[in-house]
Design an enzyme around this catalytic site. Sequence first.
Site, PDB file in Angstrom:
ATOM      1  N   SER A 143       0.939  -1.232   0.111  1.00 55.36           N
ATOM      2  CA  SER A 143      -0.025   0.012   0.014  1.00 55.36           C
ATOM      3  C   SER A 143       0.945   1.228  -0.039  1.00 55.36           C
ATOM      4  O   SER A 143       2.082   1.097   0.266  1.00 55.36           O
ATOM      5  CB  SER A 143      -1.064  -0.230   1.274  1.00 55.36           C
ATOM      6  OG  SER A 143      -1.425   1.348   1.455  1.00 55.36           O
ATOM      7  N   TYR A 157      -2.167  -1.836  10.351  1.00 57.05           N
ATOM      8  CA  TYR A 157      -2.256  -1.839   8.918  1.00 57.05           C
ATOM      9  C   TYR A 157      -1.034  -1.463   8.306  1.00 57.05           C
ATOM     10  O   TYR A 157      -0.470  -2.008   7.399  1.00 57.05           O
ATOM     11  CB  TYR A 157      -3.531  -1.400   8.632  1.00 57.05           C
ATOM     12  CG  TYR A 157      -3.575  -1.244   6.870  1.00 57.05           C
ATOM     13  CD1 TYR A 157      -4.354  -2.295   6.548  1.00 57.05           C
ATOM     14  CD2 TYR A 157      -3.295  -0.272   6.128  1.00 57.05           C
ATOM     15  CE1 TYR A 157      -4.679  -2.483   4.971  1.00 57.05           C
ATOM     16  CE2 TYR A 157      -3.613  -0.260   4.859  1.00 57.05           C
ATOM     17  CZ  TYR A 157      -4.441  -1.478   4.139  1.00 57.05           C
ATOM     18  OH  TYR A 157      -4.361  -1.518   3.040  1.00 57.05           O
TER      19      TYR A 157
HETATM   20  P1  NAD Z   1     -11.778  -5.948  -0.186  1.00 59.79           P
HETATM   21  O1  NAD Z   1     -11.991  -5.950   0.918  1.00 59.79           O
HETATM   22  O2  NAD Z   1     -12.544  -5.503  -1.333  1.00 59.79           O
HETATM   23  O3  NAD Z   1     -11.141  -7.097  -0.941  1.00 59.79           O
HETATM   24  C1  NAD Z   1     -10.465  -7.986   0.238  1.00 59.79           C
HETATM   25  C2  NAD Z   1     -10.807  -9.554  -0.166  1.00 59.79           C
HETATM   26  O4  NAD Z   1      -9.710 -10.265   0.875  1.00 59.79           O
HETATM   27  C3  NAD Z   1     -12.102  -9.945   0.167  1.00 59.79           C
HETATM   28  O5  NAD Z   1     -12.703 -10.820  -0.646  1.00 59.79           O
HETATM   29  C4  NAD Z   1     -11.940 -10.566   1.685  1.00 59.79           C
HETATM   30  O6  NAD Z   1     -12.984 -11.578   1.567  1.00 59.79           O
HETATM   31  C5  NAD Z   1     -10.420 -11.361   1.281  1.00 59.79           C
HETATM   32  N1  NAD Z   1      -9.875 -11.652   2.683  1.00 59.79           N
HETATM   33  C6  NAD Z   1     -10.063 -11.186   3.964  1.00 59.79           C
HETATM   34  N2  NAD Z   1      -9.418 -11.838   4.719  1.00 59.79           N
HETATM   35  C7  NAD Z   1      -9.183 -13.174   4.099  1.00 59.79           C
HETATM   36  C8  NAD Z   1      -8.403 -14.129   4.565  1.00 59.79           C
HETATM   37  N3  NAD Z   1      -7.989 -14.387   5.934  1.00 59.79           N
HETATM   38  N4  NAD Z   1      -7.901 -15.242   3.805  1.00 59.79           N
HETATM   39  C9  NAD Z   1      -8.275 -15.085   2.270  1.00 59.79           C
HETATM   40  N5  NAD Z   1      -8.904 -13.757   1.953  1.00 59.79           N
HETATM   41  C10 NAD Z   1      -9.288 -13.062   2.758  1.00 59.79           C
HETATM   42  O7  NAD Z   1     -10.560  -4.979  -0.245  1.00 59.79           O
HETATM   43  P2  NAD Z   1      -9.391  -4.346  -1.593  1.00 59.79           P
HETATM   44  O8  NAD Z   1      -9.731  -3.020  -1.436  1.00 59.79           O
HETATM   45  O9  NAD Z   1      -9.868  -5.068  -2.868  1.00 59.79           O
HETATM   46  O10 NAD Z   1      -8.008  -4.987  -0.950  1.00 59.79           O
HETATM   47  C11 NAD Z   1      -7.161  -5.822  -1.402  1.00 59.79           C
HETATM   48  C12 NAD Z   1      -5.840  -5.610  -1.075  1.00 59.79           C
HETATM   49  O11 NAD Z   1      -5.329  -4.164  -1.277  1.00 59.79           O
HETATM   50  C13 NAD Z   1      -5.770  -5.664   0.482  1.00 59.79           C
HETATM   51  O12 NAD Z   1      -4.402  -6.234   0.640  1.00 59.79           O
HETATM   52  C14 NAD Z   1      -5.560  -4.234   0.981  1.00 59.79           C
HETATM   53  O13 NAD Z   1      -4.842  -3.940   2.113  1.00 59.79           O
HETATM   54  C15 NAD Z   1      -4.672  -3.520  -0.124  1.00 59.79           C
HETATM   55  N6  NAD Z   1      -5.068  -2.109  -0.370  1.00 59.79           N
HETATM   56  C16 NAD Z   1      -6.375  -1.554  -0.670  1.00 59.79           C
HETATM   57  C17 NAD Z   1      -6.431  -0.242  -0.682  1.00 59.79           C
HETATM   58  C18 NAD Z   1      -7.649   0.555  -0.494  1.00 59.79           C
HETATM   59  O14 NAD Z   1      -7.616   1.769  -0.662  1.00 59.79           O
HETATM   60  N7  NAD Z   1      -8.811  -0.182  -0.691  1.00 59.79           N
HETATM   61  C19 NAD Z   1      -5.377   0.549  -0.538  1.00 59.79           C
HETATM   62  C20 NAD Z   1      -4.006   0.188  -0.534  1.00 59.79           C
HETATM   63  C21 NAD Z   1      -3.884  -1.429  -0.452  1.00 59.79           C
END
Ligand code: NAD
Length: 257
Positions: A143, A157
């Site tokens: 991130s 986080y």
């Molecule tokens: P999201 O919540 O839409 O998707 C995350 C997915 O991970 C979900 O389908 C959830 O069920 C799954 N998940 C959670 N715990 C799990 C586990 N223990 N085992 C397997 N699957 C699991 O979120 P997103 O925004 O698509 O995030 C995806 C990645 O991107 C994450 O690592 C998040 O930290 C990172 N990220 C997101 C942002 C943002 O602003 N949304 C920014 C930077 C990084």
Amino acid sequence: MRLKDKVALITGGSSGIGRETALLFAKEGAAVVVADVNDAAGQETADLIKAQGGQAVYVRADVSKAADCENMVAVAEQTFGKLNVVFNNAGIMHSDDDNAVTTEESVWDLTMNINVKGVFFGCKYAIPALRRAGGGSIINTASFVALLGAATPQVAYTASKGAVLSMSRELAVIHARENIRVNALCPGPLRTELLMKFLSTEEKKQRRLVHIPMGRFGEAKEMAYAVLYLASDESSYVTGTEFLVDGGITAAYVTPE
Ligand code: NAD
């Protein structure tokens, strides 16, 4: 067909970045293994791929569990014969994650178990499979918070994403001569469920938006296109990077009015 004949494994493929990437990978010719803990939505991702004429299978995997990660890799090889691309993307942002004084140990542990140990397990079990395939590409979702501090804290986080970034860099160096590339995707703030649930009021959203030069949250699809590049052979000389896709947030001191 930028991923023709490739087999890709995507964790967190039920939602957000993971789902958009799964759909895009399949359109570009990859057979996709969707791994998640949300079975209904994960199966839906696989069904959407099949409906567009692609190949996909859903497997339940809690990435914080070693046996589940070992199994998701086995499912990829058993179903599609090999594994070429791994997108370790599953992650959580806990609503009680705050500063060092107020964050509970349980919140810290859960965040580290999923966000850091989950990526470690994803690499641990996938790397032997990538070796068997003659090499491959690993993309780990870190991130922008691995690079910037915020006065709106989420210490667990933030620390977890710093760990993903440094782990990815070191793995890239270790495996560089095995034709295995490892890059960290560093998304900016996105309009996905993960962040929008956390930023529950308009005021909280505005507190962030003011710092983004582009003045908007990113979309999951905008991450998927970056991951596609890192997964494909087009990025054959790219490894160990902090691949920022962040609307300019890490470049900004003062943003436009
Ligand atoms: P999201 O919540 O839409 O998707 C995350 C997915 O991970 C979900 O389908 C959830 O069920 C799954 N998940 C959670 N715990 C799990 C586990 N223990 N085992 C397997 N699957 C699991 O979120 P997103 O925004 O698509 O995030 C995806 C990645 O991107 C994450 O690592 C998040 O930290 C990172 N990220 C997101 C942002 C943002 O602003 N949304 C920014 C930077 C990084």
